[in-house]
Scaffold this motif. Structure first.
Motif, short mmCIF file in Angstrom:
data_model
loop_
_atom_site.label_atom_id
_atom_site.label_comp_id
_atom_site.label_asym_id
_atom_site.label_seq_id
_atom_site.Cartn_x
_atom_site.Cartn_y
_atom_site.Cartn_z
N ARG A 24 -21.80 -10.38 -1.60
CA ARG A 24 -21.55 -11.12 -2.55
C ARG A 24 -20.07 -11.01 -3.08
O ARG A 24 -19.40 -11.85 -3.70
CB ARG A 24 -22.74 -10.96 -3.77
CG ARG A 24 -22.65 -12.13 -4.70
CD ARG A 24 -23.69 -11.84 -5.87
NE ARG A 24 -23.64 -12.68 -6.80
CZ ARG A 24 -22.94 -12.95 -7.60
NH1 ARG A 24 -21.98 -12.45 -7.80
NH2 ARG A 24 -23.17 -13.91 -8.65
N ASP A 25 -19.51 -9.84 -3.57
CA ASP A 25 -18.40 -9.61 -4.12
C ASP A 25 -17.30 -10.00 -3.18
O ASP A 25 -16.22 -10.49 -3.93
CB ASP A 25 -18.29 -8.16 -4.27
CG ASP A 25 -19.17 -7.68 -5.37
OD1 ASP A 25 -19.53 -8.02 -6.14
OD2 ASP A 25 -19.44 -6.25 -5.51
N TYR A 26 -17.30 -9.96 -1.97
CA TYR A 26 -16.33 -10.41 -1.00
C TYR A 26 -16.28 -11.99 -1.34
O TYR A 26 -15.07 -12.43 -1.34
CB TYR A 26 -16.66 -10.27 0.23
CG TYR A 26 -15.54 -10.56 1.26
CD1 TYR A 26 -14.51 -9.67 1.93
CD2 TYR A 26 -15.54 -11.83 1.94
CE1 TYR A 26 -13.62 -10.06 2.80
CE2 TYR A 26 -14.51 -12.09 2.86
CZ TYR A 26 -13.43 -11.25 3.35
OH TYR A 26 -12.60 -11.43 4.19
N PHE A 27 -17.33 -12.52 -1.59
CA PHE A 27 -16.87 -14.08 -1.67
C PHE A 27 -16.61 -14.19 -3.31
O PHE A 27 -15.69 -15.13 -3.47
CB PHE A 27 -18.36 -14.85 -1.62
CG PHE A 27 -18.33 -16.42 -1.70
CD1 PHE A 27 -18.11 -16.95 -0.64
CD2 PHE A 27 -18.11 -17.01 -3.12
CE1 PHE A 27 -17.91 -18.52 -0.70
CE2 PHE A 27 -18.19 -18.39 -3.05
CZ PHE A 27 -17.97 -18.95 -2.05
N TYR A 28 -17.13 -13.79 -4.34
CA TYR A 28 -17.21 -13.89 -5.67
C TYR A 28 -15.74 -13.34 -6.21
O TYR A 28 -15.13 -13.82 -7.43
CB TYR A 28 -18.18 -14.13 -6.41
CG TYR A 28 -19.17 -14.98 -6.33
CD1 TYR A 28 -19.27 -16.49 -6.65
CD2 TYR A 28 -20.41 -14.81 -5.34
CE1 TYR A 28 -20.16 -17.27 -6.55
CE2 TYR A 28 -21.28 -15.78 -5.04
CZ TYR A 28 -21.18 -17.01 -5.67
OH TYR A 28 -22.00 -18.17 -5.37
N LYS A 29 -15.49 -12.02 -5.72
CA LYS A 29 -14.56 -11.27 -6.49
C LYS A 29 -13.29 -10.98 -5.44
O LYS A 29 -12.39 -10.29 -5.76
CB LYS A 29 -15.20 -10.06 -6.67
CG LYS A 29 -16.12 -10.40 -7.99
CD LYS A 29 -16.78 -8.76 -8.51
CE LYS A 29 -17.84 -9.23 -9.47
NZ LYS A 29 -18.57 -7.87 -9.82
N GLY A 30 -13.40 -11.21 -4.04
CA GLY A 30 -12.55 -10.86 -2.90
C GLY A 30 -11.61 -11.95 -2.28
O GLY A 30 -11.28 -12.88 -3.21
N PRO A 31 -11.45 -11.84 -1.15
CA PRO A 31 -10.45 -12.79 -0.53
C PRO A 31 -10.89 -14.26 -0.40
O PRO A 31 -10.11 -15.04 -0.63
CB PRO A 31 -10.73 -12.28 1.05
CG PRO A 31 -10.98 -10.62 0.83
CD PRO A 31 -11.98 -10.55 -0.28
N ILE A 32 -12.27 -14.49 -0.49
CA ILE A 32 -12.53 -15.89 -0.68
C ILE A 32 -12.33 -16.45 -1.84
O ILE A 32 -11.91 -17.48 -2.25
CB ILE A 32 -14.22 -16.12 -0.26
CG1 ILE A 32 -14.21 -15.81 1.20
CG2 ILE A 32 -14.67 -17.69 -0.57
CD1 ILE A 32 -15.56 -15.98 1.74
N ALA A 33 -12.59 -15.82 -2.87
CA ALA A 33 -12.41 -16.34 -4.50
C ALA A 33 -10.91 -16.29 -4.54
O ALA A 33 -10.52 -17.43 -5.10
CB ALA A 33 -12.71 -15.22 -5.45
N ASP A 34 -10.07 -15.36 -3.93
CA ASP A 34 -8.40 -15.65 -3.95
C ASP A 34 -8.18 -17.07 -3.45
O ASP A 34 -7.26 -17.53 -3.92
CB ASP A 34 -7.78 -14.28 -3.54
CG ASP A 34 -8.03 -13.02 -4.34
OD1 ASP A 34 -8.29 -13.24 -5.27
OD2 ASP A 34 -7.99 -12.03 -3.37
N LYS A 35 -8.81 -17.16 -2.47
CA LYS A 35 -8.36 -18.44 -1.67
C LYS A 35 -8.75 -19.66 -2.57
O LYS A 35 -7.94 -20.73 -2.71
CB LYS A 35 -8.87 -18.59 -0.29
CG LYS A 35 -8.35 -17.82 0.94
CD LYS A 35 -8.85 -18.14 2.30
CE LYS A 35 -10.22 -17.93 2.61
NZ LYS A 35 -10.62 -18.10 3.89
N ILE A 36 -9.76 -19.74 -3.25
CA ILE A 36 -10.48 -20.98 -4.02
C ILE A 36 -9.46 -20.87 -5.03
O ILE A 36 -8.97 -21.97 -5.36
CB ILE A 36 -11.92 -20.62 -4.46
CG1 ILE A 36 -12.77 -20.76 -3.09
CG2 ILE A 36 -12.24 -21.57 -5.51
CD1 ILE A 36 -14.25 -20.28 -3.39
N ALA A 37 -9.25 -19.94 -5.81
CA ALA A 37 -8.39 -19.73 -7.04
C ALA A 37 -6.82 -20.25 -6.61
O ALA A 37 -6.27 -21.06 -7.53
CB ALA A 37 -8.28 -18.39 -7.59
N LYS A 38 -6.51 -19.76 -5.48
CA LYS A 38 -4.93 -20.22 -5.25
C LYS A 38 -4.74 -21.79 -4.96
O LYS A 38 -3.92 -22.42 -5.56
CB LYS A 38 -4.47 -19.44 -3.99
CG LYS A 38 -3.02 -19.86 -3.44
CD LYS A 38 -2.73 -19.03 -2.33
CE LYS A 38 -1.38 -19.52 -1.90
NZ LYS A 38 -0.99 -18.84 -0.55
#
Length: 638
Positions: free
Chosen positions: A261-275
């Motif tokens: 869950r953290d990988y998605f919401y706090k890690g690399p996937i979250a970074d891609k979405i935010a960028k």
């Protein structure tokens, strides 16, 4: 010279278009796969002694059954099937979209609801959209996107009820995404949009076009052609490997799922979405993803005779189902005859009364004071039933005053609401005329949804309605955040008004039914505003008219469009109803005489929902399943 150049360019453009149209019309399929498409075909009621799965796609049903036969339970199989649906029906129910959930736990014999829709980002305000000239929330933009929900739902479900790892239950979806699946007719319907629109998609949403139409943008899909989702496969693998690495480092099962869950919401996937949002005037920041949370909740419920109907709370429209059924309770529907003029008129009026209350009161209960007890009280249903009349309403009927039927603890709120609601409604119909709401000839919004229901060998059951479509820019990794922001309103006085951190009232919802206090059925459907209407009709087909599950979902249906659509721009069709052709031929003129604007639709029309049923006979324990032929749904038991 300029004229010659202009003519030359025009000629070239014409030639290009002609060639493109030629290729579009004549191009055959690529590599094909063996596939038996159940769309628009008769099928028997499924039956099983231990297991039942009914879902929106045969491969999802198969994946769920395989997990169950390997010792998994309804939670494990539900996640496996959900992910397969995300692959095979990504244009209707993409990863990581919304996933409203009900789960029946045989151990405590209770139904549990999980909040399966994300929240508005902090930057997403009414002012943000108004300042950009929008009267409703637009599609095709990053700002159409909510914080995603399904990864949170998956982790919560596996942690609380599951027995298997994400790595195990994601294998079928990863394999299908890598190796491909056969193109089915609904996928063709959704993606074979015409050569010019396909070209437009390539320019407007280039990454979406790469995922769904590939480099040969002019080439249509063909039945059975192999369709792959390699980027989505890679994303699911990343999540599975993150969980595996956490487990290998000594973390327990729950901690390993939290790492995913953290990988998605706090890690690399979250970074891609935010960028992506930062670079394209979007609204979502990494902080929105980091602080996202949802939870289990007590579901809402109503009654129809010995049946108890459960729904999610008012962050979706599911409670409309028990509200409608309680209005209809005590009316002798059977004597009217199935789909007769009298029956259609009566059921449509009850639906329109409930939808008027949806429009007036439904919103995120964490942000809006929703009179849930009042809306679902039998006394309130009696008052609403009194409004049934011999002629069509013609416009959305008035909302009621359910605050009067809340508990005494809400006395002050009741007095306030009584003063305001009665003053506003006073027997008048909503003024929702075309001058306020755009009126057009098509009520179709979005690309639908899918559905999944399961009963496992221990008696646990799952009801899940995944959704979201690629009508906003897909994030790298085939991550589709959809357009659920469009189910907010930019009217600050609406119960589903946009507020940062709030959830919109979405259309996808899950349903379950008990009979005489015991679990009886999980069922639901895709279909936007048609969802609750289809579920009500299927329930009445079963309970009032004694149909088996397959007969109940295959029977002809009707629908009303007599309220603002749940998706922006919230179009409104005063007094309009639509009938599948079998009903129209028999009762169309008679219903027009009652004051309806009646439209005929073809048999087994896609826009009339596609319910699936998993049902347990309380006397014999035999399991039955039904899957709607309007789509490629499939039910199977063991």
């Amino acid at each position: 010279m300029k004229k010659i150049l202009t003519y030359s360019l025009s000629g070239i453009l014409v030639v290009v278009l002609v060639l493109a149209i030629f290729y579009y019309a004549t191009s055959g399929p690529g590599e094909t796969m063996s596939f038996q498409d159940p769309y628009h075909t008769e099928r028997p009621t499924a039956q099983g002694s231990k297991l039942m799965v009914a879902s929106g796609h045969p491969l999802a049903t198969k994946a769920a059954l395989e997990i169950l036969e390997k010792g998994g339970n309804a939670a494990d199989a539900g996640v496996a099937a959900l992910l397969v649906l995300n692959v095979t029906q990504g244009e209707e129910a993409s990863f990581p979209g919304v996933a409203p959930l009900l789960y029946y736990d045989q151990a405590d014999k209770k139904v549990h609801s999980y909040i399966g829709v994300g929240t508005a980002p902090a930057k997403a305000t009414i002012e943000y959209f108004k300042s950009r000239g929008h009267e409703s929330i637009p599609m095709l933009k990053y700002s159409s996107q909510l914080v995603p929900a399904s990864p949170d739902v998956i982790v919560a479900l596996l942690k609380k009820y599951g027995t298997k790892s994400f790595e195990e239950v994601s294998k079928p979806a990863i394999q299908i995404a890598e190796e491909g699946f056969p193109v089915h007719r609904i996928l063709m319907r959704n993606l074979n949009i015409g050569v010019l629109k396909r070209l437009g998609l390539k320019f407007l949403l280039p990454y979406n076009a790469k995922i769904y139409v590939g480099d040969k943008w002019w080439k249509p899909l063909h039945p059975g052609e192999r369709f792959k989702r390699p980027a989505l496969s890679a994303t699911l693998k990343e999540l599975a490997e993150t969980e595996k690495a956490a487990s290998s480092s000594g973390k327990n099962r729950a901690e390993s799922l939290d790492a995913l869950r953290d990988y998605f919401y706090k890690g690399p996937i979250a970074d891609k979405i935010a960028k992506a949002h930062e670079e394209h005037d979007g609204t979502m920041a990494k902080s929105d993803l980091v602080r996202y949370s949802a939870d289990w909740e007590v579901p809402l419920q109503g009654n129809y005779g010995p049946y108890t109907i459960f729904s999610n709370r008012t962050w979706n429209q599911g409670a409309v189902v028990p509200i409608v059924l309680q209005i209809l309770e005590g009316i002798d529907l059977k004597s009217m005859g199935h789909n007769s003029k009298e029956y259609v008129h009566t059921v449509i009026q009850a639906i329109e009364l409930a939808m008027a209350d949806r429009e007036k009161y439904f919103g995120d209960p964490a942000y809006v004071s929703v009179p849930e007890k009042g809306l679902l009280s039998k006394e309130y249903a009696v008052e609403r039933r009194k409004l049934l009349q011999s002629k069509a309403f013609g416009k959305t009927p008035p909302s009621g005053n359910p605050f009067l039927f809340e508990s005494p603890a809400n006395a002050k709120k009741i007095a306030y609401q009584k003063e305001n609601t009665l003053a506003n409604n006073e027997g008048a119909f909503f003024d929702l005329t075309p001058s306020f709401w755009e009126r057009t000839e098509s009520g179709k919004i979005g690309r639908d949804t899918t559905y999944l229901s399961i009963i496992d060998s221990k008696g646990n059951s799952l009801s899940l309605t995944p959704s979201d479509f690629p009508q906003s820019p897909i994030i790298e990794g085939d991550i589709t955040l959809g357009i659920r922001m469009t189910q907010f309103r930019l009217d600050p006085n609406h119960p589903s008004a946009l507020v940062p951190g709030k959830r919109p009232t979405i259309t996808p919802n899950a349903s379950m039914v008990f009979k005489d206090g015991k679990f009886w059925m999980s069922f639901g459907t895709p279909g936007g505003d048609m969802q609750t209407q289809a579920v009500v009709q299927v329930f009445l087909n079963l309970v009032v008219f004694g149909m088996d599950p397959q007969e109940a979902v295959s029977a002809p249906r009707f629908r009303s469009l007599n309220w603002p659509d749940a998706f922006s721009p919230h179009k409104y069709y005063p007094g309009r109803i639509e009938l599948e052709e079998d009903i129209y031929k028999k009762e169309g003129k008679a219903l027009e005489a009652l004051g309806y604007e009646v439209k005929e639709r073809e048999k087994w029309e896609y826009d009339f929902g596609a319910p699936c049923i998993s049902l347990k006979d309380p006397k014999t324990g035999i399991l039955y399943g039904g899957a709607d032929p309007r789509k490629e749904s499939w039910a199977e038991g063991k």
